[in-house]
Each structure stands twice: as structure tokens, then as C-alpha cells.
Scaffold this motif. Structure first.
Motif, PDB file in Angstrom:
ATOM      1  N   VAL A 180       0.809  -1.211   0.000  1.00 51.92           N
ATOM      2  CA  VAL A 180       0.000   0.000   0.000  1.00 51.92           C
ATOM      3  C   VAL A 180       0.850   1.271   0.000  1.00 51.92           C
ATOM      4  CG1 VAL A 180      -0.232   0.233   2.501  1.00 51.92           C
ATOM      5  CG2 VAL A 180      -2.069   1.033   1.009  1.00 51.92           C
ATOM      6  N   GLY A 181       2.080   1.204   0.507  1.00 54.00           N
ATOM      7  CA  GLY A 181       2.934   2.381   0.526  1.00 54.00           C
ATOM      8  C   GLY A 181       3.886   2.366   1.702  1.00 54.00           C
ATOM      9  N   THR A 182       4.404   3.535   2.042  1.00 58.96           N
ATOM     10  CA  THR A 182       5.358   3.675   3.137  1.00 58.96           C
ATOM     11  C   THR A 182       4.787   4.590   4.204  1.00 58.96           C
ATOM     12  OG1 THR A 182       7.206   3.434   1.585  1.00 58.96           O
ATOM     13  CG2 THR A 182       7.698   4.386   3.746  1.00 58.96           C
ATOM     14  N   ALA A 239       2.003   9.601   8.256  1.00 56.36           N
ATOM     15  CA  ALA A 239       1.579   9.813   6.873  1.00 56.36           C
ATOM     16  C   ALA A 239       1.890   8.575   6.053  1.00 56.36           C
ATOM     17  CB  ALA A 239       2.277  11.023   6.275  1.00 56.36           C
ATOM     18  N   LEU A 240       0.971   8.247   5.152  1.00 50.17           N
ATOM     19  CA  LEU A 240       1.139   7.106   4.252  1.00 50.17           C
ATOM     20  C   LEU A 240       1.469   7.642   2.861  1.00 50.17           C
ATOM     21  CD1 LEU A 240       0.885   4.067   3.586  1.00 50.17           C
ATOM     22  CD2 LEU A 240      -1.559   4.449   3.234  1.00 50.17           C
ATOM     23  N   TYR A 241       2.670   7.343   2.378  1.00 45.84           N
ATOM     24  CA  TYR A 241       3.133   7.793   1.067  1.00 45.84           C
ATOM     25  C   TYR A 241       3.015   6.655   0.057  1.00 45.84           C
ATOM     26  CZ  TYR A 241       5.387  11.762   3.461  1.00 45.84           C
ATOM     27  OH  TYR A 241       5.648  12.892   4.204  1.00 45.84           O
ATOM     28  N   ASP A 242       2.594   6.985  -1.156  1.00 40.60           N
ATOM     29  CA  ASP A 242       2.579   5.980  -2.212  1.00 40.60           C
ATOM     30  C   ASP A 242       3.950   5.955  -2.895  1.00 40.60           C
ATOM     31  OD1 ASP A 242       2.676   8.112  -4.006  1.00 40.60           O
ATOM     32  OD2 ASP A 242       0.584   7.928  -4.619  1.00 40.60           O
ATOM     33  N   ALA A 243       4.071   5.152  -3.943  1.00 41.46           N
ATOM     34  CA  ALA A 243       5.366   4.968  -4.608  1.00 41.46           C
ATOM     35  C   ALA A 243       5.888   6.250  -5.237  1.00 41.46           C
ATOM     36  CB  ALA A 243       5.242   3.878  -5.675  1.00 41.46           C
ATOM     37  N   SER A 244       5.002   7.180  -5.566  1.00 45.14           N
ATOM     38  CA  SER A 244       5.430   8.439  -6.177  1.00 45.14           C
ATOM     39  C   SER A 244       5.820   9.496  -5.159  1.00 45.14           C
ATOM     40  CB  SER A 244       4.306   8.980  -7.065  1.00 45.14           C
ATOM     41  OG  SER A 244       3.216   9.444  -6.262  1.00 45.14           O
ATOM     42  N   VAL A 247       1.396  11.882  -0.383  1.00 43.36           N
ATOM     43  CA  VAL A 247       0.688  11.473   0.832  1.00 43.36           C
ATOM     44  C   VAL A 247      -0.731  11.079   0.463  1.00 43.36           C
ATOM     45  CG1 VAL A 247      -0.121  12.180   3.109  1.00 43.36           C
ATOM     46  CG2 VAL A 247       2.095  12.971   2.295  1.00 43.36           C
ATOM     47  N   ARG A 248      -1.065   9.813   0.693  1.00 41.40           N
ATOM     48  CA  ARG A 248      -2.391   9.304   0.330  1.00 41.40           C
ATOM     49  C   ARG A 248      -3.336   9.225   1.520  1.00 41.40           C
ATOM     50  NH1 ARG A 248      -2.222   6.991  -4.700  1.00 41.40           N
ATOM     51  NH2 ARG A 248      -4.456   7.419  -4.623  1.00 41.40           N
ATOM     52  N   ALA A 249      -2.778   9.179   2.722  1.00 37.27           N
ATOM     53  CA  ALA A 249      -3.610   9.089   3.927  1.00 37.27           C
ATOM     54  C   ALA A 249      -2.760   9.487   5.125  1.00 37.27           C
ATOM     55  CB  ALA A 249      -4.173   7.682   4.102  1.00 37.27           C
TER      56      ALA A 249
END
Length: 363
Positions: A180-182, A239-244, A247-249
Motif C-alpha cells: 500500500v505504501g510507506t 503519513a502514508l506515502y505511495d510509490a510516487s 501522501v495518500r492518507a
């Protein structure tokens, strides 16, 4: 009357001008009134029982700071009717107003609400205020559920949502982040990416009210004020970061003196999830952030994460989380205070003329 005229008229008024006193009631007496009016009804009193001595101590400590951290406005009529309203400092310039209770008087409820708004106008130090109410509370829904229409969406916000207690054992057992991300815990500095996410989820009013446009995400300055009387108020953010790298959430874990709000909203965890994610992504983001944020609640007496969210959390309920109740959140900026004063005054004027609805007490 224009907004500026309202502001000028009330800017020099004091608590006593409305027949009110501030911080006049010791917490023991105030809580006794809460019980006698059934604002603090038996089921809620039982829920708070394991923490009651700590809650009382926290209110007593806050009272030592005067109006700096926490104030209670009260109104007493000669015939025995009374009303009260409390508010506490949530962020640098943000206050959470709560616990409107009225017993045997309509004038008292009007007095404490108008006095509180007038004093905030006169102080000229606020950024925003907010409250939380059950949508089933007709007076609160009418008074605050309509503020976007009455104050304008640029200065106010209404956010319906759910409030859920997620046991720490459940939060810790949620699946790892996977693809889902980092997840990163943010430091105390400003985070424009977080502010941008908050704007996309809730808008500019929310960003300003929660101080997300400042460079003190952890509320260190606020915490210093609370420490003056042996209390704490701080915030941790994941914070939830996607591959790019977007911040997605995010999860904003607020910690404060237990029981400042009888539903523990002073310790809530706000969940923000970017619009446009599919249901699977929303669930993964929720679980991932809860697993991270539970570290902020390791010493939280109820051993749970008090999660406030607008995203679906049915899977958490099925897994054992407790649905407390739906809550609607109302936020309004300081520049809207005079208009809110006028709005509340008009509502009570309607009631005094036999129209509208006013319950015995409202949270």
C-alpha cells in the motif's frame, strides 16, 4: 445588524454582562449538576467510573490555569434553574466547545452560549473553534449542523462521521503495510503535503482550525502551556506515502487530559484518506495507519484507539471494535464568530416566541 456592528456591540462585554460566571464551579459541584440533570446519565457514568478520579483531577488541574486552558461558563437563576458550557484549548488558536447543559432555564442556555462567543470575539486571539454533536440531538443539529449555510463554507465546516473505539490488541494485529505504501511519522516541522491532503479531504477551514498550516505539528507550544499545571496536550502524525511520494492518507493522534470530553474526544485519532481511492485501498490505508498510530496510545487508560473517521470501518466493527456513535463535527473560523453569535441569538429568540426545539441538555 451588520457583522461589524455585532462585533463592535459585543467586543467589550464581559461574562457578568450576560449574568454568567467563569470557572466559578469546582469540578465536583459541576459534575454533580451534570448527574442531577442526567446529562451525565447512568450508562455514561458507569463507562467513566474506572477513570473518574483521574478525570476529576485533570479538571481540577486545568482550573488552576484560569481561562488559559479550560473554562466553564455557568449561569444560575434565583429559582434554581442553571446552565453551563465548557471549552478547552485544542491547538495553538483552536478551542473545543462542549457540554452545553441546561436545567430548568431557557435563558441560561442562551446566556452561556452568547457570553462564550462574545468573550472569544473580545479576546481576538483565536483562529477557530469546533464542537462535536450527535446528529440525533435536534438542537445541536439545528444550531451547528446548519453553519455552512449560515456562516458560509469559506468560514465554517460540518463533517459527519463515525467514532469507534479500536482495542489496542486489534490495532496491533492489523496486517502490515504490504504494497500500500510507506508509513512515516512526521516530525514537528511543517508538512505541506499533509496540509494538501487535509485540504482535499476536509477543506481549508479544517486545515486552519487544526493548525496544519503551521510549523508545529506536534503542538509543542500548546504542550508547554498544559505542562504548567502538570497536564499534557500533544499530537503525533503518521503519513502514508505511495510509490510516487504523494501522501495518500494520514492519522493524527491527539493526546490530552483524559476526560476533558466525556467521550474522550480530547484523545481522538483523526483519519484522513485521499478521495478517489478504491475500497480495498481505503481499507489497507486505514489498517496500516491504525497499526502505526496505536503506538501513541500505549499509555491510554481505556487501552484503545478512539478513531474518528468519515471512511467505512465496518471491517473493524466486525473484528471487535466498538462503535460509540455517529458524531458530526462543526468547525468555524474566528472571523465568523460575530455571525455565529447572531445565529445563536436568533435561534433562541425563535424558541422564546414558541418556535424551534430546545432539549434539556446537549453535548
Amino acid at each position: 445588524m451588520t457583522v461589524s456592528a455585532v462585533a463592535d456591540r459585543i467586543a467589550s462585554r464581559t461574562w457578568s454582562d450576560f449574568g454568567c460566571a467563569v470557572n466559578a464551579l469546582p469540578p465536583v459541584e459541576l459534575f454533580d449538576r451534570y448527574e442531577r440533570s442526567r446529562f451525565l446519565y447512568p450508562a455514561k457514568r458507569a463507562r467513566l467510573a474506572p477513570y473518574w478520579s483521574l478525570i476529576l483531577e485533570n479538571w481540577q488541574r486545568a482550573r488552576r490555569a484560569g481561562e488559559l486552558l479550560h473554562w466553564v461558563a455557568s449561569y444560575d437563576e434565583p429559582g434554581g434553574g442553571w446552565a453551563s458550557l465548557s471549552s478547552w484549548r485544542s491547538t495553538h488558536g483552536g478551542w473545543q466547545t462542549q457540554h452545553l447543559v441546561s436545567s430548568g432555564t431557557l435563558a441560561g442556555g442562551r446566556a452561556v452560549m452568547l457570553a462564550a462567543q462574545a468573550i472569544r470575539v473580545a479576546e481576538r486571539q483565536d483562529v477557530a473553534a469546533q464542537n462535536w454533536f450527535s446528529p440525533s440531538n435536534r438542537f445541536a443539529a439545528r444550531a451547528f449542523g446548519s453553519i455552512e449555510r449560515n456562516l458560509g463554507p469559506a468560514r465554517s465546516l460540518v463533517v459527519p462521521g463515525d467514532y469507534v473505539m479500536v482495542p489496542l490488541t486489534l490495532a496491533r494485529a492489523l496486517p502490515p503495510v504490504g504494497s500500500v505504501g510507506t508509513v512515516t511519522e512526521l516530525d514537528a516541522g511543517a508538512c505541506p503535503e499533509l496540509a494538501d491532503l487535509a485540504r482535499r479531504c476536509r477543506g481549508e477551514v479544517y486545515v486552519r482550525a487544526e493548525g496544519l498550516d503551521r510549523d508545529d505539528l506536534r503542538l509543542t507550544d500548546v504542550d508547554r502551556l498544559y505542562r504548567l499545571v502538570g497536564l499534557r496536550r500533544h499530537r503525533r502524525v503518521w503519513a502514508l506515502y505511495d510509490a510516487s511520494g504523494t501522501v495518500r492518507a494520514a492519522a493524527l493522534a491527539y493526546r490530552g487530559p483524559l476526560g476533558f470530553n466525556f467521550s474522550f474526544l480530547e484523545n481522538r485519532c483523526d483519519l484522513l484518506v485521499a478521495p478517489g481511492l478504491d475500497p480495498t485501498e481505503v481499507r489497507r490505508a486505514t489498517d496500516t495507519l491504525l497499526a502505526a498510530a496505536c503506538h501513541a496510545y500505549a499509555d491510554f487508560e481505556p487501552a484503545a484507539v478512539p478513531l474518528a473517521t468519515t471512511t467505512p470501518i465496518d471491517h473493524l466493527i466486525l473484528a471487535g471494535a466498538e462503535s460509540v456513535r455517529p458524531y458530526t463535527r462543526a468547525l468555524w473560523l474566528a472571523e465568523a464568530y460575530p455571525d455565529l453569535y447572531r445565529h445563536i441569538d436568533e435561534l433562541y429568540a425563535q424558541r422564546l416566541h414558541g418556535r424551534g426545539v430546545y432539549p434539556r441538555s446537549s453535548a
